[in-house]
Design a protein around this motif. Structure first.
Motif, PDB file in Angstrom:
ATOM      1  N   GLU A 281      -5.023   0.608   3.234  1.00  0.00           N
ATOM      2  CA  GLU A 281      -4.622  -0.507   4.101  1.00  0.00           C
ATOM      3  C   GLU A 281      -4.723  -0.098   5.556  1.00  0.00           C
ATOM      4  O   GLU A 281      -5.049  -0.880   6.443  1.00  0.00           O
ATOM      5  CB  GLU A 281      -3.191  -0.937   3.742  1.00  0.00           C
ATOM      6  CG  GLU A 281      -2.766  -2.252   4.331  1.00  0.00           C
ATOM      7  CD  GLU A 281      -2.139  -2.159   5.707  1.00  0.00           C
ATOM      8  OE1 GLU A 281      -1.870  -3.201   6.302  1.00  0.00           O
ATOM      9  OE2 GLU A 281      -1.912  -1.033   6.208  1.00  0.00           O
ATOM     10  N   GLU A 282      -4.403   1.176   5.829  1.00  0.00           N
ATOM     11  CA  GLU A 282      -4.296   1.625   7.219  1.00  0.00           C
ATOM     12  C   GLU A 282      -5.636   1.982   7.858  1.00  0.00           C
ATOM     13  O   GLU A 282      -5.683   2.400   9.004  1.00  0.00           O
ATOM     14  CB  GLU A 282      -3.355   2.837   7.319  1.00  0.00           C
ATOM     15  CG  GLU A 282      -1.927   2.572   6.844  1.00  0.00           C
ATOM     16  CD  GLU A 282      -1.123   1.671   7.791  1.00  0.00           C
ATOM     17  OE1 GLU A 282      -1.710   1.116   8.744  1.00  0.00           O
ATOM     18  OE2 GLU A 282       0.082   1.530   7.562  1.00  0.00           O
TER      19      GLU A 282
ATOM     20  N   ASP B 150       6.551   1.516   5.650  1.00  0.00           N
ATOM     21  CA  ASP B 150       5.370   0.670   5.837  1.00  0.00           C
ATOM     22  C   ASP B 150       4.484   0.790   4.593  1.00  0.00           C
ATOM     23  O   ASP B 150       3.937   1.870   4.340  1.00  0.00           O
ATOM     24  CB  ASP B 150       4.625   1.128   7.102  1.00  0.00           C
ATOM     25  CG  ASP B 150       3.327   0.376   7.343  1.00  0.00           C
ATOM     26  OD1 ASP B 150       3.002  -0.546   6.578  1.00  0.00           O
ATOM     27  OD2 ASP B 150       2.633   0.735   8.321  1.00  0.00           O
TER      28      ASP B 150
ATOM     29  N   GLN C 295       8.419  -4.302  11.238  1.00  0.00           N
ATOM     30  CA  GLN C 295       7.697  -3.430  12.191  1.00  0.00           C
ATOM     31  C   GLN C 295       7.820  -3.923  13.630  1.00  0.00           C
ATOM     32  O   GLN C 295       7.040  -3.513  14.497  1.00  0.00           O
ATOM     33  CB  GLN C 295       6.210  -3.277  11.820  1.00  0.00           C
ATOM     34  CG  GLN C 295       5.980  -2.832  10.383  1.00  0.00           C
ATOM     35  CD  GLN C 295       4.526  -2.725   9.992  1.00  0.00           C
ATOM     36  OE1 GLN C 295       3.924  -3.722   9.599  1.00  0.00           O
ATOM     37  NE2 GLN C 295       3.946  -1.560  10.084  1.00  0.00           N
TER      38      GLN C 295
ATOM     39  N   HIS D 230       0.821  -1.215   0.000  1.00  0.00           N
ATOM     40  CA  HIS D 230       0.000   0.000   0.000  1.00  0.00           C
ATOM     41  C   HIS D 230       0.854   1.264   0.000  1.00  0.00           C
ATOM     42  O   HIS D 230       1.992   1.256   0.486  1.00  0.00           O
ATOM     43  CB  HIS D 230      -0.929   0.013   1.221  1.00  0.00           C
ATOM     44  CG  HIS D 230      -0.214  -0.131   2.539  1.00  0.00           C
ATOM     45  ND1 HIS D 230       0.029   0.932   3.369  1.00  0.00           N
ATOM     46  CD2 HIS D 230       0.304  -1.211   3.168  1.00  0.00           C
ATOM     47  CE1 HIS D 230       0.658   0.499   4.456  1.00  0.00           C
ATOM     48  NE2 HIS D 230       0.840  -0.797   4.368  1.00  0.00           N
TER      49      HIS D 230
ATOM     50  N   HIS E 166       4.926   2.757  12.389  1.00  0.00           N
ATOM     51  CA  HIS E 166       3.770   3.649  12.617  1.00  0.00           C
ATOM     52  C   HIS E 166       4.241   4.892  13.349  1.00  0.00           C
ATOM     53  O   HIS E 166       3.535   5.439  14.210  1.00  0.00           O
ATOM     54  CB  HIS E 166       2.641   2.929  13.370  1.00  0.00           C
ATOM     55  CG  HIS E 166       1.813   2.073  12.452  1.00  0.00           C
ATOM     56  ND1 HIS E 166       0.618   1.502  12.819  1.00  0.00           N
ATOM     57  CD2 HIS E 166       2.005   1.722  11.157  1.00  0.00           C
ATOM     58  CE1 HIS E 166       0.117   0.821  11.794  1.00  0.00           C
ATOM     59  NE2 HIS E 166       0.956   0.931  10.784  1.00  0.00           N
TER      60      HIS E 166
HETATM   61 MN    MN Z   1       0.800   0.093   8.840  1.00  0.00          MN
END
Ligand code: MN
Ligand code: GLV
Ligand code: MN
Length: 410
Positions: free
Chosen positions: A126-127, A92, A193, A81, A382
């Motif tokens: 996506e988020e 990310d 992550q 994404h 994030h």
């Molecule tokens: Mn993410």
């Protein structure tokens, strides 16, 4: 000879993309269907055009890029994404989206034509600005018109309005947006992550399973009153109820299981004056576990805690749960291919679970799916602190390319 990605071009692309949506408050705010998201799509489409790749769009803004090819042969897809969380990092999603583009582009320019087409995909939202894993859920399961009409963003705006104003969403929006017959396999490259790969000094993570997750919107409604004249025992303070509720959540996660987590990432208090007893509080919750039953049990415990907190503060509570996104094990055959690709490239690899959600968990419902992880510095994500070293970016993309080629020739 093993085909490798053009590492310099990949790193340049990631650096260019990291300039789109820079937030003066820190990091990148390229939330789904925002002007920054549109600029990222424009940038991506221009890279595709430069490489002679055609881009298909669907009604929710998913993009699929590749050389024009015979659709009768099920294709191998890879991607991720371009949207970010507010004040997120530059890797990310971006890594997997740009690396997939690099793989497809590298193949196109090498003149090599595997048996199956290889396509690069960008999934929308996506988020979860509007709905977690929105684009891939639309591809795999599909939404009804009513479901789409009910979805609102973090800012309270309607998804359908956002889509109407977004140049990169065209076509039908309801029903599953992809025919599984078009697909043979899916592989996503992503940053870990988390801290495991870095701590172990391992270059490549082979993802065993993706965590299941759910969420809820919780609204405490009390009564707005004067902060100076309303006695403490006459109040119906929605924020006191919310505070009590939030304080109970870590205990619920602890009692649920060793891997259970629960987060309140957003609180809205109304009317918001320091001299007013808050009459309304809205919270957004995210809770996760590798086991579906545990998520369902956690949801019941959390809803119970909300009811208890509301009763204790003489307010009402409205509990709106999200649908559970199931945990998924990833395909063992594809995992083997990733291990072998890593080993052929002289890279160490190890199995890791994913505590983050990914579009792969939807793609796994359609086709055999696997994920490649590369290390995240200090396990941070994030957040603007997100960072993956250049050599890991390139190594991950090389493993991805080798795996895609194996699948495309099979
Ligand atoms: Mn993410
Ligand atoms: C996606 O990053 C998620 O795990 O929420
Ligand atoms: Mn991601």
């Amino acid at each position: 000879m093993t085909l490798r990605v053009d590492g310099d071009r990949l790193l340049r692309d990631l650096a260019e993309l990291a300039e789109i949506g820079r937030d003066p408050a820190g990091g990148l705010s390229r939330t789904a269907f925002s002007p920054a998201d549109a600029r990222a799509r424009e940038w991506y489409a221009a890279k595709c055009a430069d490489a002679g790749l055609a881009v298909e769009l669907d009604g929710l803004g998913n993009m699929v890029a590749g050389l024009p090819a015979d659709d009768a042969v099920p294709a191998v897809w890879s991607g991720s994404h371009l949207d970010t969380v507010p004040q997120g990092g530059a890797f990310d999603g971006a890594l997997g989206a740009v690396a997939a583009l690099e793989c497809v582009r590298r193949l196109a320019e090498s003149g090599r034509r595997p048996r199956r087409p290889v396509r690069a995909v960008v999934f929308s939202d996506e988020e979860g600005n509007y709905g977690h894993l929105l684009g891939s859920t639309a591809m795999a399961r599909g939404f009804t018109e009513a479901e789409l009409a009910a979805m609102t963003g973090r800012d309270g705006d309607r998804l359908l309005d956002a889509l109407d104003g977004f140049a990169w969403a065209r076509g039908p929006r309801t029903g599953p947006l992809v025919d599984p017959a078009r697909l043979h396999a899916f592989v996503e490259l992503h940053i870990e992550q988390g801290p495991h790969l870095e701590q172990q000094g391992t270059r490549i993570g082979v993802v065993t399973s993706i965590v299941g997750l759910s969420g809820a919107e919780v609204r405490f409604s009390g009564r707005t009153d004067h902060a100076g004249t309303t006695p403490m025992d006459a109040r119906r303070d929605a924020l006191q109820a919310a505070a009590r509720f939030i304080a109970a959540l870590p205990g619920i996660a602890r009692d649920s299981g060793p891997a259970s987590v629960v987060t309140t990432g957003r609180v809205r208090v109304e009317p918001g004056g320091a001299n007013q007893v808050p009459g309304l509080v809205e919270l957004l919750l995210d809770f996760r576990d590798p086991d579906r039953q545990t998520i369902v049990a956690m949801e019941q415990a959390i809803a119970g805690a909300a009811a208890e907190a509301a009763a204790a503060c003489d307010v009402t509570v409205d509990w709106r749960p999200e649908e559970v996104t199931d945990p998924v094990p990833l395909d063992e055959g594809n995992r083997q291919l990733i291990r072998r690709s890593a080993s052929d490239l002289g890279l160490s690899s190890t199995d890791v679970p994913s505590g983050a959600g990914h579009d792969s968990q939807n793609m796994a419902k359609l086709v055999p799916t696997a994920m490649v992880f590369v290390p995240s510095r200090d396990g941070r994500s994030h957040s603007p602190a997100e960072y993956t070293a250049d050599r890991d970016v390139v190594a991950g993309a090389d493993v991805l390319l080798a795996t895609l080629l194996e699948l495309a020739d099979s």
